[in-house]
Enzyme design. Structure first.
Site, PDB file in Angstrom:
ATOM      1  N   GLU A   1      24.813 -90.120-111.380  1.00 19.44           N
ATOM      2  CA  GLU A   1      24.115 -91.285-111.932  1.00 19.44           C
ATOM      3  C   GLU A   1      25.106 -92.446-111.985  1.00 19.44           C
ATOM      4  O   GLU A   1      26.065 -92.419-112.761  1.00 19.44           O
ATOM      5  CB  GLU A   1      23.577 -91.002-113.331  1.00 19.44           C
TER       6      GLU A   1
ATOM      7  N   ASP B   1      25.500 -87.059-115.328  1.00 19.59           N
ATOM      8  CA  ASP B   1      25.054 -88.159-116.175  1.00 19.59           C
ATOM      9  C   ASP B   1      26.180 -89.146-116.451  1.00 19.59           C
ATOM     10  O   ASP B   1      27.342 -88.761-116.618  1.00 19.59           O
ATOM     11  CB  ASP B   1      24.551 -87.575-117.508  1.00 19.59           C
TER      12      ASP B   1
END
Length: 569
Positions: A285, A222
């Site tokens: 990401e 993330d």
């Protein structure tokens, strides 16, 4: 990379496309993102959980999914629904127990499903033990987070610079206990870790090892671009896009994203993963410009996520726009690497809500036939759409922060509603009529059970395409794409020995007649494998001539060569 732009004479004056041969080492599978709160509730409390996922694992095998990625299930105060982690090595009781997770892992592996975790390395919850000790100045935790005494301005202490949080406002928060500001690039309750600390780097590698020892198959990382900041703490230049200093777009992020040490840490994680016998995946990401994004390939990640279908396409996009999205990734990706295609996630409006159903079907068709990894956000295999969520029902922190007048443009709740399994109470998601977010009102007709019975449903298309995606012969097939007219896009996967498949999407308002002889190696006759618009024009399992093929408005047609032996592989 062998990418060629091809120009052929056909019905149109110009037919544009690409040809690409997948490298031998390409990673190629279907990855499914589970948002655990919304997938399946097993105990009737209105919130999805691990046992609910176990109950519905067969949906993945039936849908030809080969790997699942779980959004965060770690212990958390749930300020940001799991992305604010208070303990990286515990399961939050909302989702179940560690025993439940271990059972899920075994059940998935028994079905040959890989399981990936969501790794959130940039920040923790302010309730994490590390932060509480850092707040007190206890070594070595005193350096676990990014602290700064600030600067004096007209006799008043102010933040050290103009850095802006993604959640609006200053990225700095003052704490009297420490007599300093801490950095938070997201919410105030999500303090940024300090990766210049060797102790932090060691701790996070230990987190990876903990879950790898459990048997997980890799990680989605993330917010990768935010990991390091420039230690000089200089003001970022103004963007000129807005005069609001609290708006994230107020500055150009030259000191807070994509710093060189962010790239350098990836090989250290790769070393941890590579110590295990089975392949372990590392997917990042990355929302950034092309050059910064592609650079991540070079440092040991399997790939940075490709969000081009999210960021570059709209309800007005034409076939050339789809071609540009496909071509841009292949043109810029380093040679020998794995492409990937993401059509939605928990932070973005759903695919149909963004593009409308005809274009959404075209994108689903395209990405499932492209080489590489395709990421499906839960519910998009059945064509779920955003649901209107009232202010009273809003729970997303971004929506709540925006306030009643502006929450509709900020909240991520509409794309996070419960999965629609059938037409029973709460769409079969829960026995409780009151779920953590309201079920979409269309669930009586838009649900998996209903779509399994309909030949032209969204799920029928997804199932047909995912079966092709899983074929080993197709994984090795040459890719050819063509723009056949303004609203007709074609994808082919061609092999010499096992036949070929041609998928044509017409997302226009009128029928289109196309000449498929623009594909160099195509035979004169093709079999109809699938047609979303069932009609006398293209009945299923019929044979058609390639020179004049009518593609009905808003439809997808999949054709195969007579010798195609991989469609049932």
């Amino acid at each position: 990379m062998r990418v060629a732009i091809a120009f052929c004479v056909a019905v149109l004056p110009l037919v544009i496309g690409i040809t690409w041969n997948p490298p031998d080492n390409i990673v190629d599978f279907s990855l499914y993102q589970i948002y655990p709160r919304s997938y399946k509730d097993s105990d009737g409390n209105g919130i999805g959980d691990l046992r609910g996922i176990i109950e519905r694992l067969d949906h993945f095998t039936e849908s030809n999914v080969e790997a699942v990625w779980l959004s965060p299930i770690y212990r958390s105060p749930m300020v940001d629904f799991g992305y604010d982690i208070s303990n990286y090595k515990e399961i939050d009781p909302i989702f179940g127990t560690m025993e439940d997770f271990e059972e899920l892992l075994k059940a998935a592996h028994d079905r040959n499903l890989s399981v990936l975790m969501d790794f959130v390395p940039n920040h923790t919850s302010d309730q994490h033990e590390w932060f509480q000790k850092s707040l007190q100045g206890i070594p070595p935790y005193d350096s676990y987070y990014v602290w700064h005494a600030g600067r004096m301005e007209n006799g008043v202490r102010v933040p050290p610079n103009n850095w802006v949080s993604q959640m609006r406002g200053s990225a700095w928060q003052w704490k009297d206990e420490r007599q300093a500001y801490y950095l938070h690039q997201f919410s105030i309750q999500q303090p940024d870790l300090n990766y210049y600390s060797p102790d932090v780097r060691r701790e996070m590698k230990d987190v990876l090892k903990f879950w790898l020892d459990k048997g997980v198959d890799g990680f989605r990382v993330d917010a990768m671009i935010f990991l390091y900041e420039d230690k000089r703490f200089l003001n970022e230049p103004l963007s000129g896009l807005t005069d609001d200093p609290n708006d994230y777009d107020y500055t150009v992020k030259i000191y807070t994203t994509n710093q060189q040490p962010t790239y350098d840490i990836i090989p250290t994680w790769r070393q941890v993963l590579d110590k295990y016998e089975q392949p372990k995946y590392l997917m990042l990401e990355v929302y950034s410009n092309v050059s910064d994004t592609m650079k991540y390939y070079h440092y040991g990640a399997d790939f940075p996520f490709n969000f081009y279908t999210i960021t570059n396409l709209t309800r007005n996009s034409n076939a050339a726009d789809i071609q540009y999205v496909v071509e841009s990734w292949y043109d810029n990706m380093p040679e020998g690497c794995t492409p990937n295609w993401v059509t939605g996630n928990h932070d973005q409006h759903r695919l149909i809500s963004r593009l409308g159903e005809p274009r959404a079907r075209a994108i689903t068709t395209t990405v499932l036939l492209l080489p590489g990894v395709i990421v499906t956000y839960y519910g998009e295999e059945i064509g779920m759409i955003d649901e209107y969520i009232s202010w009273e029902d809003t729970v997303d922190p971004e929506g709540c922060r925006a306030g009643k007048e502006h929450y509709l443009t900020s909240s991520r709740d509409p794309e996070r509603t419960p999965f629609q399994w059938d037409d029973s109470v709460s769409a079969g998601f829960s026995s409780n009529p009151h779920t953590w977010l309201p079920v979409n009102e269309d669930y009586k007709t838009l649900n998996l059970a209903h779509e399994k019975k309909e030949k032209n449903s969204y799920y029928a298309l997804y199932e047909k395409l995912s079966a092709l995606k899983r074929s080993q012969y197709l994984k090795e097939a040459m890719l050819v794409t063509k723009v056949l007219d303004d609203y007709v896009f074609a994808v082919a996967r061609e092999t010499e020995d096992h036949g070929s498949v041609y998928a044509i999407s017409n997302f226009g308002d009128t029928d289109s007649i196309v000449d498929l002889s623009v594909f160099d190696n195509i035979p004169s006759k093709l079999n109809v494998y699938y047609a979303s618009a069932i009609s006398d024009i293209l009945p299923w399992e019929s044979v058609i001539q390639i020179r004049r093929v009518t593609i009905p408005a808003g439809s997808v047609v999949i054709l195969t060569t007579p010798n195609a032996d991989f469609v049932t592989d």
